[in-house]
Design a protein around this motif. Structure first.
Motif, short mmCIF file in Angstrom:
data_model
loop_
_atom_site.label_atom_id
_atom_site.label_comp_id
_atom_site.label_asym_id
_atom_site.label_seq_id
_atom_site.Cartn_x
_atom_site.Cartn_y
_atom_site.Cartn_z
N THR C 52 -44.21 15.73 41.05
CA THR C 52 -43.83 14.37 41.40
C THR C 52 -44.65 13.85 42.58
O THR C 52 -45.07 12.69 42.61
CB THR C 52 -42.33 14.32 41.74
N ASP C 198 -31.81 7.13 34.05
CA ASP C 198 -32.82 7.52 33.08
C ASP C 198 -33.76 6.38 32.73
O ASP C 198 -33.52 5.21 33.03
CB ASP C 198 -32.20 8.13 31.82
N PHE C 202 -34.74 9.05 28.70
CA PHE C 202 -34.96 10.37 29.28
C PHE C 202 -34.34 10.44 30.66
O PHE C 202 -34.53 9.55 31.48
CB PHE C 202 -36.45 10.69 29.39
N ASN C 203 -33.63 11.54 30.92
CA ASN C 203 -33.01 11.72 32.23
C ASN C 203 -34.08 11.89 33.30
O ASN C 203 -34.94 12.77 33.21
CB ASN C 203 -32.10 12.94 32.19
N LEU C 204 -33.99 11.04 34.33
CA LEU C 204 -35.03 11.07 35.37
C LEU C 204 -34.99 12.34 36.21
O LEU C 204 -35.93 12.62 36.94
CB LEU C 204 -34.85 9.86 36.30
N ARG C 205 -33.88 13.06 36.15
CA ARG C 205 -33.78 14.23 37.04
C ARG C 205 -34.27 15.52 36.40
O ARG C 205 -34.26 16.56 37.04
CB ARG C 205 -32.33 14.37 37.51
N THR C 206 -34.68 15.44 35.16
CA THR C 206 -35.17 16.67 34.53
C THR C 206 -36.66 16.84 34.82
O THR C 206 -37.40 15.86 35.02
CB THR C 206 -34.99 16.63 33.00
N THR C 209 -39.10 15.08 32.29
CA THR C 209 -39.34 13.65 32.50
C THR C 209 -40.33 13.45 33.65
O THR C 209 -41.22 12.61 33.60
CB THR C 209 -38.03 12.93 32.83
N ARG C 210 -40.14 14.25 34.67
CA ARG C 210 -41.05 14.13 35.82
C ARG C 210 -42.49 14.42 35.43
O ARG C 210 -43.41 13.71 35.82
CB ARG C 210 -40.62 15.09 36.93
N GLY C 212 -43.68 14.14 32.50
CA GLY C 212 -44.10 13.04 31.64
C GLY C 212 -44.57 11.86 32.47
O GLY C 212 -45.61 11.25 32.18
N LEU C 213 -43.82 11.55 33.52
CA LEU C 213 -44.20 10.42 34.38
C LEU C 213 -45.53 10.69 35.07
O LEU C 213 -46.37 9.80 35.22
CB LEU C 213 -43.12 10.17 35.42
N GLN C 282 -40.57 7.75 40.06
CA GLN C 282 -40.91 9.07 40.60
C GLN C 282 -40.30 9.31 41.98
O GLN C 282 -39.87 10.42 42.28
CB GLN C 282 -42.44 9.26 40.62
#
Lengths: 532, 274, 379
Positions: C52, C198, C202-206, C209-210, C212-213, C282
């Motif tokens: 991140t 999310d 997608f859940n932002l805390r997984t 996802t991070r 992916g971002l 992020q």
């Protein structure tokens, strides 16, 4: 505490009054007055009090205060009236109200408190004020007459009228007339309304408002008229106040910007650390006051040259170490000086403290100048306004009338030509930059009297300062003065209906749009010179 | 806004692909016509009742002492400065006072500055490419490609100004004279109907001066040329008609000989020079 | 001379772009690999936190590229690019806010928590539509783009340039900061927008996802870089440089300088908006401090350190300075402002061409390279 202190004062007053050859207590008219008060039935108390007031006895005030505080008692056995100094415990300390002489202690059972009912207590303030109306000092008389606004009752009318006959000061007479008129309006007196039409005192308005809502249609109509007259006057006063605050804010902007008008406007140097030079000036004031504890006024006056020197020195260091290497690259100068501003801020945070420091306002600068009931001007702002004008005038003189000013203008207009005529351009650069920086220091000294002195002080002014200079027209000191004062006033005008933050935003947006319309500011320099 | 308009107007593509012609109407004679023009800066009258007419295809020299208003006059013609009063016409159709610099440039008025101004961070070739008479709007410029005929045209001008060798060097490294030539080359790329040339030979050697004179005289006839110059020798070598400016207005006009024998002119200008 | 017929494909023929894209994609692949396939306890494992953090640096890098486009090639020193970044961020934040739905503290299905807290009974009109991702993503481009269009239209039309423009861009972002601090504006005031759940389902805390971002940011940077390169390599890029160095001359050649400036400025603002939009999910928050003049001017020093008018220099500068900031604020937070201030001074006085300038100087000592490149003449 307050009571004790006033009692002590009272005793001292009594003692001094009686330091003359002691008269026999029996002959003292005070004895009769006090006994009369102590023994009066409820219906006669007012009369007894009026007798004390009209006696003109200098000790009367002390007696009445003691009476109001439940400190007047009568000794059961002798009927003598005494002042109770301390009424805690079983035995009370007492004193002679006539001489102030201490009479030792006496059991509370032997004492009989001189009773006071709430109606009387309510009037006592007015009665005391009445006493002050007889004081020799006209200021005291005026203050007490003002106190009486809205407190006049049937009993006070007569003594007030009597006083009015005697009164010599026009101010005090006005006050007494107003106070009486407030009472008379309540009684339905039409003529009294006219008197109040000229008054700005809130009590006068309150009583007129009551009259408007009253049953008497003639009175209501007249009161309404009077109120609208007052409203007009108030509006004027409020406008004057806004103008004053606006000019005051404007003078701060002018002070902050005028140094920039020299370094940016005349030399073309973008000094983003200008705000921090202001901050240094403010901290110099703080430092001076630390060096001279207990003499804030002297410290402040000494800070004026000291603040100038500190900021000017810092300016010279900045000019020599950085700016001279970035000549002709304004954007780089902007960035480098911004870096310097960060360093200076952090330096203050590390060396002194991240917290705000308080700078004491000397006595002669605190308080305010009362114009009338609706308008009073704070002194510190007035001093800053005056200071700004003096600094501006001095700068104008330097730029227009001195050799330095001539050389500065020569160098800015044509550097090479000026050099070939024997002007040392580098020296002129240093002097000009030092002058601009020093003025920033002066702004800091003045600002320390109005706002908190902290590491962020300068940051809060830098954008405003640039806006003022650009708005006024770069290179034009008059433009800076007018721009600063008018922006300050606009800001204050907007504040009542927009709020402080929104007013600031509106002013910023206004300037941004203004610059688009007239990129050269209010007072542009025209012609070929402006192209260079 | 304007960009969106341009996007929306893409169906008019044929309009701007058409070769840029200057629709200048010169049937009535003059290509440039200035009447009663006045400009003042802070009370100083830079241009004072100026009247000037330049015929189509003419080569005109303008002389005058410093501060006579020569540069200001050029500023007015190219739209940089707006006069207080007066009228300025390009041909009999275009009122120049209602137009801005890019408009005036696209009408076909080219200008060379007093101080040579070229794009120093670009190569000589690129400098000429930017000056080329093409569609100069945003999107066509973004998607522009270098067509062979453009390349030929640039090479042709490079030949004329004698900078073929330096075609891929940055303009910043050119000598003063070479910059002057490059700037003239850029004017040629613009294919203007009227060229305004401000002190073209300042800082040039004798030879370079000669070549410039040749170039300017060869242009006249096809294009109208107005030259502002201090160098009297140069003026004498190219001039057919000379206008003398003094304190913002025309003092005298005629051939070089006529002008140099005018007592007024001798008094204010030649007298000082000599 | 680039010879491709399509202006967008032209950058791919340049060696510097090929190199940049190569390094960027290698970095993306390596980080992804180290994150996914190295065991947690391995020294080579890259934690989700670091991923991140790197994603954040890449957002800054894209922002720096946007600033370099206008400063380096157009000569416009914008001290207000943080405003465009923040606007893109707020557009994304509003979408993320609406995605929370009834999972907020107050459980209101439509109103975000702060509006419930302020006793608002309905959504303001400008919050409509942000529950749809496509709308929000368009606004990410449109909000900063429109602001840049209006501001730039006014400024460039009046020929406000140089220092004046810098100062009024700074005033612009300052005014916006004050405005966004107000609760009445409806953007959460001081606290801004936060507590996101999310994005696109997608859940932002997984960790996934991070990651992916992070990858999305890398790709956005690559695309942004190529767009800027394409502009710079086109004739329009050369016209930009012409505007930067000799505005009057460009005008007399028939170019509408103010339109060139406006076009490039708007493109740059939109790129900054995209950077802000990727930044918000992020770091998990957007608040008015992104509008602060200090942040905007910091961006400029990233570009200055990396080297203006190179684009890749901006990326290098952004990553270096922000890495240094991470290290400093961890070890000795008080020293950071000294270091940053010093950096401003050192770069402008001693390193006017930035790190890229140093690299080119070394490169130039090779015998076969005899023509000075364009960048070197643009100091």
């Amino acid at each position: 505490m307050g009571i004790l202190r006033s009692l002590t004062l009272l005793l001292i007053a009594l003692a001094s009054a009686l330091s003359l050859p002691a008269t026999a207590q029996e002959d003292d008219p005070g004895t009769a007055l006090l006994t009369n008060l102590a023994e009066a039935p409820n219906s006669k108390v007012e009369e007894a009090l009026n007798a004390i007031v009209s006696s003109g006895d200098p000790r009367a005030r002390g007696w009445l205060e003691a009476y109001g505080n439940n400190r007047l008692s009568q000794v059961k056995n002798t009927g003598q009236v005494v002042v109770v100094l301390n009424n805690r415990g079983r035995d009370w300390k007492i004193a002679n109200p006539l001489t102030g002489e201490n009479m030792g202690e006496m059991s509370r059972r032997e004492l009989d408190r001189v009773a006071i009912n709430n109606a009387i207590r309510g009037q006592l303030g007015g009665i005391l004020a009445m006493l002050d109306l007889n004081a020799p000092d006209p200021d005291v008389r005026e203050a007490s007459a003002q106190d009486m606004m809205g407190k006049v009752d049937a009993l006070l009318v007569e003594p007030l009228e009597a006083r009015l006959e005697l009164e010599e000061s026009a101010k005090v007479r006005n006050r007494i007339e107003e106070a009486l008129a407030i009472y008379r309006v309540g009684e339905g007196d039409l003529d009294a309304v006219e008197v109040l039409a000229g008054s700005l005192h809130p009590r006068a308005r309150a009583s007129l408002n009551v009259a408007v809502r009253g049953d008497d249609p003639a009175l209501a109509a007249k009161a309404k008229q009077a109120l609208s007259t007052i409203e007009q006057k108030l509006k004027l006063n409020r406008a004057a106040e806004t103008l004053y605050f606006g000019l005051s804010l404007g003078s701060v902007l002018v002070l902050a910007a005028i140094g920039l008008a020299i370094t940016f406007g005349v030399m073309g140097v973008i000094n983003m650390a200008h705000g921090e030079l202001i901050m240094l000036g403010a901290y110099t004031t703080w430092g001076m006051q630390q060096l001279l504890p207990g003499q804030p006024g002297l410290a402040l006056i000494l800070s004026i040259p000291a603040g100038f020197m500190v900021a000017a020195t810092a300016g010279i260091i900045i000019e020599r170490s950085v700016i001279q290497y970035l000549k002709g690259r304004p954007l780089e100068t902007l960035l480098a000086t911004f870096g310097i501003s960060l360093i200076l801020q952090q330096l203050v945070r590390t060396v002194i403290s991240p917290q705000n420091r308080t700078v004491v306002t000397p006595e002669w600068m605190s308080g305010s100048l009362v114009i009338n009931d609706a308008l009073s001007l704070t002194l510190n702002r007035m001093y800053v306004l005056g200071f700004a004008l003096v600094v501006f005038a001095a700068l104008m003189l330097i730029m227009r009338r001195t050799r330095l000013g001539l050389e500065v203008r020569a160098v800015t207009q044509n550097r090479n030509m000026a050099r070939s005529m024997g002007i040392r351009a580098t020296r002129v650069d240093i002097m000009t930059f030092a002058l601009g920086s020093g003025v920033a220091g002066l702004a800091g000294v003045a600002l320390s009297q109005l706002t908190n002195v902290g590491p962020n002080l300068g940051q809060n002014y830098i954008i405003d300062s640039f806006m003022v200079v650009v708005f006024g027209g770069v290179g034009n000191l008059w433009g800076t003065l007018i721009a600063g004062l008018s922006l300050g006033t606009i800001n204050q005008l907007l504040e009542p209906w927009a709020g402080a933050v929104l007013a600031k935003i509106i002013v910023l947006v206004f300037i941004i749009l203004f610059i688009q319309k007239r990129p050269m500011g209010l007072f542009p320099q025209k012609g070929r010179a402006a192209e260079g | 806004m304007s960009i969106f308009q341009e996007l929306a107007n893409r169906d008019q593509v044929f309009d701007f692909l058409a070769p840029v012609q200057s629709p200048v109407d010169v049937r009535h004679g003059p290509i440039l016509y200035m009447e009663d023009v006045n400009v003042s800066f802070d009370g100083f009258k830079a241009i004072n009742n100026l009247n000037l007419t330049v015929d189509d295809g003419e080569l005109r020299c303008i002389i005058g002492p410093n501060g006579a208003g020569k540069t200001t006059m050029m500023d007015i013609i190219t739209g940089k400065t707006r006069p207080d009063t007066g009228s300025v016409w390009f041909g009999s159709r275009h009122n120049l006072l209602t137009k801005n610099e890019p408009d005036i440039a696209s009408l076909g008025i080219g200008r060379k500055f007093q101080k040579p101004t070229v794009f120093e961070a670009l190569t000589v070739f690129e400098n000429l490419e930017l000056a080329m008479a093409t569609d100069k709007r945003i999107l066509p410029t973004l998607t522009a490609i270098m067509k062979p005929e453009y390349r030929d045209r640039i090479d042709e001008v490079l030949q004329t100004i004698g900078l073929q060798e330096l075609r891929d060097r940055l303009a910043g490294i050119l000598s003063h004279g070479q910059k002057q030539w490059l700037e003239i080359g850029m004017l040629l790329m613009q294919k203007p109907r009227l060229l305004l040339v401000d002190e073209p030979v300042a800082g040039m050697t004798e030879q370079e001066m000669e070549r410039t004179a040749e170039l300017l005289t060869s242009l006249a006839g096809k294009q109208s040329v107005v030259v502002v110059e201090h160098d009297m020798g140069f003026v004498r070598s190219i001039a057919r008609k000379v206008t003398v400016l003094h304190q913002g207005s025309v003092l005298a006009e005629g051939t070089m000989d006529q002008v140099s024998n005018d007592p007024e002119v001798i008094k204010v200008y030649l007298g000082e020079e000599a | 001379m680039a010879s491709s017929q399509n202006w967008l494909l032209r950058p791919f023929q340049e060696r510097s772009t090929q190199l940049f894209l190569g390094v960027l994609f290698t970095a993306l692949v390596v980080v992804t690999f180290l994150h996914l396939f190295m065991p947690q306890d391995s020294a080579l494992h890259v934690s989700a936190y670091t991923v991140t953090l790197l994603g954040k640096y890449l957002c800054y890098a894209l922002l720096a590229v946007a600033v370099d486009l206008v400063w380096g090639y157009l000569g416009i020193l914008s001290l207000g690019h943080g405003a465009f970044f923040a606007l893109g961020g707020y557009a994304m934040g509003m979408y993320l806010m609406r995605q929370i739905g009834d999972r907020g503290t107050y459980g209101d299905p439509v109103l975000p928590d702060f509006m419930v807290f302020l006793n608002w009974d309905s959504l303001p009109w400008y919050w409509q539509g942000f529950d749809m991702a496509w709308f929000a993503f368009i606004m990410v481009l449109l909000a900063p783009g429109l602001l840049a269009l209006v501001f730039g239209f006014l400024a460039f039309r009046s020929r406000v340039t140089g220092v004046y423009l810098s100062i009024i861009t700074q005033a612009l972002t300052f005014a916006l900061m004050l405005a966004f601090f107000r609760n009445e504006m409806g953007f959460g005031g001081n606290n801004g927008l936060t507590d996101f759940r999310d994005i696109l389902g997608f859940n932002l805390r997984t960790d996934a996802t991070r990651l992916g971002l992070f990858i999305a940011t890398g790709i956005a940077l690559a695309i942004g870089y190529v767009i800027c390169r394409a502009i710079v390599a086109s004739k329009l890029g050369r016209v930009s440089i012409a505007c930067r160095d000799a505005e009057a001359r460009t005008r007399f050649l028939g170019y509408r300088v103010e339109r060139v400036q406006l076009f490039v400025f708007v493109v740059s603002a939109m790129l900054a908006g995209v950077a802000g939009a990727l930044y918000v999910p992020q770091v998990g928050i957007i608040n008015p401090s992104e509008f602060s003049p200090l942040f905007s001017i910091e961006i400029v020093v990233w570009v200055a350190l990396g080297g203006r008018a190179t684009l890749y220099g901006a990326v290098i500068g952004a990553i270096l300075v922000n890495y240094a900031k991470t290290v400093f604020t961890g070890v000795m937070p008080d020293a950071w402002l000294f270091a940053l201030g010093g950096l401003f001074v050192l770069v402008t006085v001693f390193l006017p061409k930035g790190i890229a300038g140093l690299l080119q100087k070394r490169h130039k000592t090779k015998p076969d390279d005899d023509t000075p490149t364009r960048q070197e003449a643009t100091a």
